[in-house]
Design an enzyme around this catalytic site. Structure first.
Site, mmCIF file in Angstrom:
data_model
loop_
_atom_site.group_PDB
_atom_site.id
_atom_site.type_symbol
_atom_site.label_atom_id
_atom_site.label_comp_id
_atom_site.label_asym_id
_atom_site.label_seq_id
_atom_site.Cartn_x
_atom_site.Cartn_y
_atom_site.Cartn_z
ATOM 1 N N GLY A 48 -3.064 -8.622 -13.473
ATOM 2 C CA GLY A 48 -3.223 -9.102 -12.100
ATOM 3 C C GLY A 48 -4.555 -9.739 -11.767
ATOM 4 O O GLY A 48 -4.636 -10.636 -10.944
ATOM 5 N N GLU A 102 -10.517 -5.760 -10.014
ATOM 6 C CA GLU A 102 -9.091 -5.460 -9.801
ATOM 7 C C GLU A 102 -8.475 -6.468 -8.830
ATOM 8 O O GLU A 102 -9.184 -7.060 -8.020
ATOM 9 C CB GLU A 102 -9.017 -4.043 -9.240
ATOM 10 C CG GLU A 102 -7.892 -3.136 -9.509
ATOM 11 C CD GLU A 102 -6.690 -3.443 -10.342
ATOM 12 O OE1 GLU A 102 -6.338 -4.613 -10.587
ATOM 13 O OE2 GLU A 102 -6.025 -2.468 -10.696
ATOM 14 N N ASP A 103 -7.186 -6.665 -8.948
ATOM 15 C CA ASP A 103 -6.515 -7.577 -8.008
ATOM 16 C C ASP A 103 -6.325 -6.935 -6.637
ATOM 17 O O ASP A 103 -6.579 -7.544 -5.613
ATOM 18 C CB ASP A 103 -5.169 -8.072 -8.584
ATOM 19 C CG ASP A 103 -4.231 -6.948 -9.024
ATOM 20 O OD1 ASP A 103 -4.616 -5.762 -8.961
ATOM 21 O OD2 ASP A 103 -3.099 -7.255 -9.436
ATOM 22 N N ASP A 106 -4.145 -0.413 -3.532
ATOM 23 C CA ASP A 106 -3.090 -0.063 -2.583
ATOM 24 C C ASP A 106 -3.252 1.428 -2.265
ATOM 25 O O ASP A 106 -4.073 1.798 -1.431
ATOM 26 C CB ASP A 106 -1.754 -0.427 -3.256
ATOM 27 C CG ASP A 106 -0.541 -0.283 -2.370
ATOM 28 O OD1 ASP A 106 -0.693 -0.041 -1.171
ATOM 29 O OD2 ASP A 106 0.593 -0.419 -2.873
ATOM 30 N N LYS A 134 -5.610 -2.684 0.755
ATOM 31 C CA LYS A 134 -4.743 -2.271 1.867
ATOM 32 C C LYS A 134 -5.286 -0.945 2.399
ATOM 33 O O LYS A 134 -4.863 0.127 1.937
ATOM 34 C CB LYS A 134 -3.302 -2.069 1.375
ATOM 35 C CG LYS A 134 -2.626 -3.328 0.841
ATOM 36 C CD LYS A 134 -1.202 -3.016 0.360
ATOM 37 C CE LYS A 134 -0.517 -4.214 -0.243
ATOM 38 N NZ LYS A 134 0.781 -3.886 -0.870
ATOM 39 N N PHE A 155 3.919 -6.512 1.232
ATOM 40 C CA PHE A 155 3.989 -6.804 -0.198
ATOM 41 C C PHE A 155 3.651 -8.272 -0.396
ATOM 42 O O PHE A 155 4.232 -9.145 0.233
ATOM 43 C CB PHE A 155 5.385 -6.507 -0.767
ATOM 44 C CG PHE A 155 5.414 -6.703 -2.248
ATOM 45 C CD1 PHE A 155 4.894 -5.734 -3.104
ATOM 46 C CD2 PHE A 155 5.920 -7.873 -2.801
ATOM 47 C CE1 PHE A 155 4.880 -5.934 -4.478
ATOM 48 C CE2 PHE A 155 5.908 -8.078 -4.177
ATOM 49 C CZ PHE A 155 5.390 -7.100 -5.016
ATOM 50 N N ILE A 156 2.697 -8.543 -1.264
ATOM 51 C CA ILE A 156 2.241 -9.917 -1.440
ATOM 52 C C ILE A 156 2.322 -10.350 -2.911
ATOM 53 O O ILE A 156 2.367 -9.511 -3.815
ATOM 54 C CB ILE A 156 0.802 -10.082 -0.907
ATOM 55 C CG1 ILE A 156 -0.118 -9.002 -1.489
ATOM 56 C CG2 ILE A 156 0.749 -9.988 0.593
ATOM 57 C CD1 ILE A 156 -1.237 -9.591 -2.172
ATOM 58 N N ARG A 168 2.533 -15.093 -10.239
ATOM 59 C CA ARG A 168 1.098 -14.932 -10.510
ATOM 60 C C ARG A 168 0.351 -16.256 -10.455
ATOM 61 O O ARG A 168 -0.840 -16.302 -10.189
ATOM 62 C CB ARG A 168 0.871 -14.328 -11.902
ATOM 63 C CG ARG A 168 1.389 -12.916 -12.080
ATOM 64 C CD ARG A 168 0.849 -12.336 -13.396
ATOM 65 N NE ARG A 168 1.551 -11.126 -13.804
ATOM 66 C CZ ARG A 168 1.290 -9.897 -13.376
ATOM 67 N NH1 ARG A 168 0.329 -9.701 -12.482
ATOM 68 N NH2 ARG A 168 1.966 -8.865 -13.808
#
Ligand code: IMP
Ligand code: MG
Length: 178
Positions: A48, A102-103, A106, A134, A155-156, A168
């Site tokens: 990610g 990190e992407d 959550d 988030k 959710f993205i 991606r």
């Protein structure tokens, strides 16, 4: 409103690439100032974080290294427990300043596991840079040092993030249509 269909779901544009890039500008300036004399190793988490890592590193102008790791997920001994193991870290990080790239954070479960495994390798300090966060989903006590963009619990996809492996490559970030 730009939208895309990925597999069975419709997504609409949520954060344009110009805004993403401005946010990355902002955190990279802070990283350049904070870590100037610390010779950091950036540890980017595949898959990610590949796009975020590339854009971030283009803006980091201090001496540093970058390496990439993958988290292997598999079921633990108890059926519900999802064990994640860090693969591919060949460099010694003992005594070093680490910046995890990190992407998205959550619930924070992934990051907590990662921090546990990296800490066992005795770095001097670990900082976290994440493209997305988030805050309303976070369940762990984790301090995030460099957050580019905070988002609600949608959710993205895009900019490295996927839905079932796809999306991606999108240059903007899209959210699931409700
Ligand atoms: P956490 O362990 O709950 O913090 O989740 C982190 C991981 O879940 C991330 O590294 C992503 O791979 C994935 N993830 C969480 N939210 C999203 C999202 O909105 N879109 C795509 N992947 C996500
Ligand atoms: Mg991830």
């Amino acid at each position: 409103m730009k939208s895309v269909k990925i597999k069975d779901k419709e997504f609409e544009v949520f954060i344009e690439s110009t805004k993403i890039e401005r946010s990355i500008d902002r955190i990279s300036e802070r990283i350049n100032a904070d870590l100037k004399d610390r010779d950091p190793i950036f540890v980017a988490i595949l898959n990610g974080a590949f796009m975020f890592a590339a854009e971030l590193m283009k803006r980091v102008s201090i001496p540093c290294e970058i390496t990439f790791v993958r988290l292997a997920s598999y079921r633990g001994t108890s059926s519900t427990e999802n064990v994640k193991e860090v693969l591919g870290l060949n460099e010694s990080i003992e005594g070093r300043t680490i910046v995890v790239v990190e992407d998205i954070v959550d619930t924070g479960n992934t990051m907590e596991t990662l921090l546990g495994q990296l800490s066992a390798m005795k770095p001097k300090e670990i900082r976290i840079a994440t493209l997305l966060f988030k805050p309303d989903a976070l369940k762990k006590d984790i301090k995030l040092d460099y957050v580019a963009i905070e988002i609600p619990c949608d959710f993205i996809v895009g900019y490295g993030l996927d839905y079932d492996g796809y999306g991606r490559n999108l240059n903007d970030i899209y959210k699931l249509k409700s």
